[in-house]
Design an enzyme around this catalytic site. Structure first.
Site, PDB file in Angstrom:
ATOM      1  N   GLU A  37       0.821  -1.216   0.000  1.00  0.00           N
ATOM      2  CA  GLU A  37       0.000   0.000   0.000  1.00  0.00           C
ATOM      3  C   GLU A  37       0.851   1.260   0.000  1.00  0.00           C
ATOM      4  OE1 GLU A  37      -2.963   0.093  -0.732  1.00  0.00           O
ATOM      5  OE2 GLU A  37      -3.600  -1.974  -0.415  1.00  0.00           O
ATOM      6  N   TYR A  59      -6.601   6.399   3.965  1.00  0.00           N
ATOM      7  CA  TYR A  59      -6.710   5.343   2.949  1.00  0.00           C
ATOM      8  C   TYR A  59      -5.872   4.123   3.318  1.00  0.00           C
ATOM      9  CZ  TYR A  59      -5.582   2.287  -0.723  1.00  0.00           C
ATOM     10  OH  TYR A  59      -5.382   1.121  -1.395  1.00  0.00           O
ATOM     11  N   ASP A  82      -9.679   5.511  -2.587  1.00  0.00           N
ATOM     12  CA  ASP A  82      -8.532   5.981  -3.363  1.00  0.00           C
ATOM     13  C   ASP A  82      -9.034   6.591  -4.667  1.00  0.00           C
ATOM     14  OD1 ASP A  82      -9.361   3.780  -4.780  1.00  0.00           O
ATOM     15  OD2 ASP A  82      -7.342   3.219  -5.365  1.00  0.00           O
ATOM     16  N   CYS A 121     -25.766   1.859 -11.468  1.00  0.00           N
ATOM     17  CA  CYS A 121     -24.991   3.076 -11.748  1.00  0.00           C
ATOM     18  C   CYS A 121     -25.884   4.206 -12.247  1.00  0.00           C
ATOM     19  CB  CYS A 121     -23.909   2.776 -12.772  1.00  0.00           C
ATOM     20  SG  CYS A 121     -22.838   4.193 -13.109  1.00  0.00           S
TER      21      CYS A 121
END
Length: 362
Positions: free
Chosen positions: A37, A120, A138, A209
């Site tokens: 990460e 994050y 992110d 969506c």
DNA sequence: AATGCGGGGCC
DNA sequence: GGCCCAGCATT
């Protein structure tokens, strides 16, 4: 979201079918997840993979990383960019070793006390390595969410960021596989819900969506225009002494390319010729005079906020006594020792050019 | 709230 | 050439 369970099922079943075998997904220990990460911050997966593999061989656990000299860690990070990450990585490893008895902090809040770990990264580690139900937001997920909810506000605004975090937390609610959920959201953004020309026809959550329903997916996310990047001209010198050694200097630990080494360089002021700029730079910043400057090559490079064209000269030490001003350190090194130092991209190009071409001076 | 911080890939 | 990327720290 009208049917959260159906959304999560569709997302995870798609992820199970397409998820790639990244090295950090094998035995996702806290150390491996954290290391990946840190490297993946603002950096694409394909760029990170070889660095991650090499790093893990050299530093198989957090104790090995903590025990390494910082210069060596920077060398292993060379070329990956955002070098503050490497310094933070090293500091965090030492904190984990000495203050936490070698164990990673176990909550999102505690993880965020590690240098270089923000909301994050803390959430990613907590969800992937510890199975905690916490959302990771992110750049990919921001894009996915801005389309799923047809967010019309500028996503760079703090108020919009806050809303996006809330939307992300809402989607992971009650999830039984939060680590996979977060990784699936990111992979969806990377592979399907792409910045340009999203593949809505192969999207597993198309029916959820709002942007797809409105036909606005190409206009999401909304972002403010960035100001044009300035272009600077610079001159750099590969200066050799009587022993055939070359002068390199270490950049200040804070700021651009912090702690990396370079061939001394300066910015041309106004329409200043590069040779004059170079003589001035060596006089003012290093206290020495240089002579017999010959143009070697030109290097162009783009940083995030500006771009540069560097005229690189070779030359010889003519006199004066070495006394670095802005540089914390400088040193004469032989060419066979230069590979031990970490350089930025521009200087790597200079070294490559020099070594392919051969050394004309001896 | 705004800015600085790399380098590679894509168009 | 601009945009984007498994963001964070500082001011």
């Amino acid at each position: 979201m009208h049917d959260l369970a159906a959304f999560q099922t569709a997302l995870l079943s798609w992820f199970g079918a397409v998820s790639a075998a990244f090295p950090w997904r094998e035995s996702p220990s806290p150390y491996r997840v954290w290391l990946s990460e840190m490297m993946l911050q603002q950096t694409q997966v394909t760029t990170v993979i070889p660095y991650f593999t090499r790093f893990l061989e050299r530093y198989p656990n957090v104790q090995a990383l903590a025990a390494a000299p910082l210069d060596e860690v920077l060398k292993a990070w060379e070329g990956l960019g955002y070098y503050t990450r490497a310094r933070n990585l090293h500091r965090a490893a030492q904190m984990i070793s000495t203050q936490h008895g070698g164990n990673f902090p176990q909550t999102v809040e505690a993880l965020q006390t590690l240098p270089g770990v923000g909301r994050y990264t803390a959430s990613a580690v907590a969800s992937i390595a510890f199975g905690m139900r916490t959302a990771a937001l992110d750049g990919n997920v921001i894009r996915v969410l801005s389309r799923l909810y047809d967010v019309v506000e500028d996503v760079s605004l703090p108020a919009t960021q806050k809303r996006l975090w809330g939307l992300a937390e809402g989607l992971i609610k009650d999830s039984t596989r939060p680590g996979d959920h977060n990784q699936a959201m990111m992979e969806l953004g990377r592979e399907v819900c792409k910045p340009r020309k999203p593949d809505c026809l192969k999207c597993p959550v198309q029916s959820f969506c709002q942007a797809f329903q409105q036909g606005t997916q190409a206009a999401r996310p909304v972002k403010a225009l960035k100001p044009p990047t300035p272009h600077y001209h610079m001159a750099a010198g590969v200066i050799t002494n009587e022993q055939g050694q070359v002068l390199i200097a270490q950049r200040p630990l804070e700021g651009l390319l912090g702690g990396l080494w370079e061939f001394p360089a300066g910015r041309c002021e106004g329409s200043e010729p590069p040779e004059s700029c170079l003589e001035r730079t060596f006089r003012q910043r290093l206290g020495i005079r240089v002579e017999e400057l010959h143009h070697l090559l030109q290097v162009k490079h783009a940083f995030t906020h500006f771009r540069i064209t560097v005229q690189v000269f070779e030359g010889r030490l003519a006199g004066g006594s070495l006394n670095p001003q802005d540089y914390p350190a400088c040193q004469w090194v032989s060419w066979d020792q230069i590979g031990r130092f970490a350089f930025g991209k521009v200087d790597r190009k200079v070294i490559d050019h020099w070594q392919t071409r051969g050394n004309r001076l001896w």
